[in-house]
Design a protein around this motif. Structure first.
Motif, PDB file in Angstrom:
ATOM      1  N   ASP A   1      50.687 109.344  57.014  1.00 33.28           N
ATOM      2  CA  ASP A   1      49.599 110.293  57.224  1.00 33.28           C
ATOM      3  C   ASP A   1      48.343 109.480  57.530  1.00 33.28           C
ATOM      4  O   ASP A   1      47.773 108.854  56.642  1.00 33.28           O
ATOM      5  CB  ASP A   1      49.404 111.150  55.982  1.00 33.28           C
ATOM      6  N   ILE A   2      47.947 109.487  58.776  1.00 32.94           N
ATOM      7  CA  ILE A   2      46.750 108.779  59.218  1.00 32.94           C
ATOM      8  C   ILE A   2      45.672 109.818  59.495  1.00 32.94           C
ATOM      9  O   ILE A   2      45.728 110.538  60.492  1.00 32.94           O
ATOM     10  CB  ILE A   2      47.007 107.930  60.489  1.00 32.94           C
ATOM     11  N   ASN A   3      44.760 109.950  58.554  1.00 26.90           N
ATOM     12  CA  ASN A   3      43.640 110.890  58.683  1.00 26.90           C
ATOM     13  C   ASN A   3      44.103 112.304  59.007  1.00 26.90           C
ATOM     14  O   ASN A   3      43.534 112.982  59.855  1.00 26.90           O
ATOM     15  CB  ASN A   3      42.651 110.379  59.733  1.00 26.90           C
ATOM     16  N   GLY A   4      45.180 112.745  58.334  1.00 23.29           N
ATOM     17  CA  GLY A   4      45.658 114.116  58.499  1.00 23.29           C
ATOM     18  C   GLY A   4      46.683 114.311  59.597  1.00 23.29           C
ATOM     19  O   GLY A   4      47.180 115.416  59.786  1.00 23.29           O
ATOM     20  N   THR A   5      47.031 113.263  60.313  1.00 28.96           N
ATOM     21  CA  THR A   5      48.039 113.345  61.364  1.00 28.96           C
ATOM     22  C   THR A   5      49.217 112.462  60.984  1.00 28.96           C
ATOM     23  O   THR A   5      49.042 111.277  60.696  1.00 28.96           O
ATOM     24  CB  THR A   5      47.462 112.872  62.721  1.00 28.96           C
TER      25      THR A   5
ATOM     26  N   GLU B   1      53.778  96.853  65.601  1.00 25.60           N
ATOM     27  CA  GLU B   1      52.384  97.228  65.884  1.00 25.60           C
ATOM     28  C   GLU B   1      51.432  96.470  64.959  1.00 25.60           C
ATOM     29  O   GLU B   1      50.350  96.043  65.372  1.00 25.60           O
ATOM     30  CB  GLU B   1      52.165  98.734  65.683  1.00 25.60           C
ATOM     31  N   ILE B   2      51.847  96.316  63.715  1.00 28.30           N
ATOM     32  CA  ILE B   2      51.020  95.584  62.750  1.00 28.30           C
ATOM     33  C   ILE B   2      50.937  94.115  63.150  1.00 28.30           C
ATOM     34  O   ILE B   2      49.851  93.513  63.147  1.00 28.30           O
ATOM     35  CB  ILE B   2      51.577  95.741  61.315  1.00 28.30           C
ATOM     36  N   LYS B   3      52.061  93.525  63.520  1.00 27.64           N
ATOM     37  CA  LYS B   3      52.067  92.121  63.940  1.00 27.64           C
ATOM     38  C   LYS B   3      51.209  91.919  65.188  1.00 27.64           C
ATOM     39  O   LYS B   3      50.464  90.939  65.284  1.00 27.64           O
ATOM     40  CB  LYS B   3      53.498  91.648  64.179  1.00 27.64           C
TER      41      LYS B   3
ATOM     42  N   ALA C   1      42.465  97.419  55.878  1.00 28.32           N
ATOM     43  CA  ALA C   1      41.959  98.550  56.667  1.00 28.32           C
ATOM     44  C   ALA C   1      41.703  98.146  58.118  1.00 28.32           C
ATOM     45  O   ALA C   1      41.993  98.914  59.034  1.00 28.32           O
ATOM     46  CB  ALA C   1      40.703  99.129  56.035  1.00 28.32           C
ATOM     47  N   ALA C   2      41.190  96.952  58.343  1.00 31.27           N
ATOM     48  CA  ALA C   2      40.968  96.486  59.719  1.00 31.27           C
ATOM     49  C   ALA C   2      42.293  96.312  60.445  1.00 31.27           C
ATOM     50  O   ALA C   2      42.422  96.663  61.626  1.00 31.27           O
ATOM     51  CB  ALA C   2      40.192  95.179  59.707  1.00 31.27           C
ATOM     52  N   LEU C   3      43.289  95.794  59.744  1.00 31.29           N
ATOM     53  CA  LEU C   3      44.598  95.548  60.340  1.00 31.29           C
ATOM     54  C   LEU C   3      45.274  96.843  60.770  1.00 31.29           C
ATOM     55  O   LEU C   3      45.697  96.992  61.917  1.00 31.29           O
ATOM     56  CB  LEU C   3      45.464  94.792  59.325  1.00 31.29           C
ATOM     57  N   VAL C   4      45.353  97.795  59.861  1.00 33.37           N
ATOM     58  CA  VAL C   4      45.996  99.069  60.198  1.00 33.37           C
ATOM     59  C   VAL C   4      45.152  99.843  61.203  1.00 33.37           C
ATOM     60  O   VAL C   4      45.677 100.443  62.142  1.00 33.37           O
ATOM     61  CB  VAL C   4      46.287  99.898  58.937  1.00 33.37           C
ATOM     62  N   GLY C   5      43.836  99.805  61.042  1.00 35.29           N
ATOM     63  CA  GLY C   5      42.961 100.478  62.006  1.00 35.29           C
ATOM     64  C   GLY C   5      43.163  99.963  63.415  1.00 35.29           C
ATOM     65  O   GLY C   5      43.218 100.740  64.382  1.00 35.29           O
TER      66      GLY C   5
ATOM     67  N   VAL D   1      46.596 101.332  64.746  1.00 36.23           N
ATOM     68  CA  VAL D   1      46.701 102.766  65.061  1.00 36.23           C
ATOM     69  C   VAL D   1      45.558 103.286  65.930  1.00 36.23           C
ATOM     70  O   VAL D   1      45.585 104.422  66.376  1.00 36.23           O
ATOM     71  CB  VAL D   1      46.842 103.628  63.790  1.00 36.23           C
ATOM     72  N   GLY D   2      44.538 102.463  66.131  1.00 35.45           N
ATOM     73  CA  GLY D   2      43.451 102.856  67.017  1.00 35.45           C
ATOM     74  C   GLY D   2      42.398 103.753  66.405  1.00 35.45           C
ATOM     75  O   GLY D   2      41.652 104.404  67.125  1.00 35.45           O
TER      76      GLY D   2
END
Length: 102
Positions: free
Chosen positions: A12-16, A24-26, A57-61, A64-65
């Motif tokens: 769940d990324i900000n409700g989505t 993607e993380i790498k 938070a910077a990594l996942v942000g 996922v954009g």
């Protein structure tokens, strides 16, 4: 990829609800500046990606954009098999026994 960890998870990324992939993380980590003891370590939660530490938070942000809160980021990274760790500024915390090691 770590053994017995999924290549992707639903998060769940900000409700989505979306799929977030280990790769993607790498890829995001490759674009970010890693944490360094020579710089200000102003954040509390980090993840190990390969041989580099990154702020969760910077990594996942980056992956996922969009901005992601710290709790969501650290749980997502853990579930994908990345080691997640906390940084402490207090000697008292470092000196205290860890519940798994006391």
């Amino acid at each position: 990829m770590p053994k017995n960890k999924p290549a992707a998870i639903e998060a769940d990324i900000n409700g989505t609800i979306r799929n977030v992939h280990h790769d993607e993380i790498k890829a995001a980590a490759a674009t970010l500046t890693r944490a360094s003891s020579d710089a200000t370590m102003e954040f509390s939660w980090y993840a190990l990606v390969g041989q580099e530490l990154h702020y969760v938070a910077a990594l996942v942000g980056e992956a996922v954009g969009e901005e992601v809160d710290v709790k969501t980021a650290r749980l997502l990274l853990h579930d994908l098999g990345f080691p997640v760790m906390a940084y402490t500024w207090k000697r008292k915390t470092v000196a205290a026994p860890h519940s798994d090691h006391s």
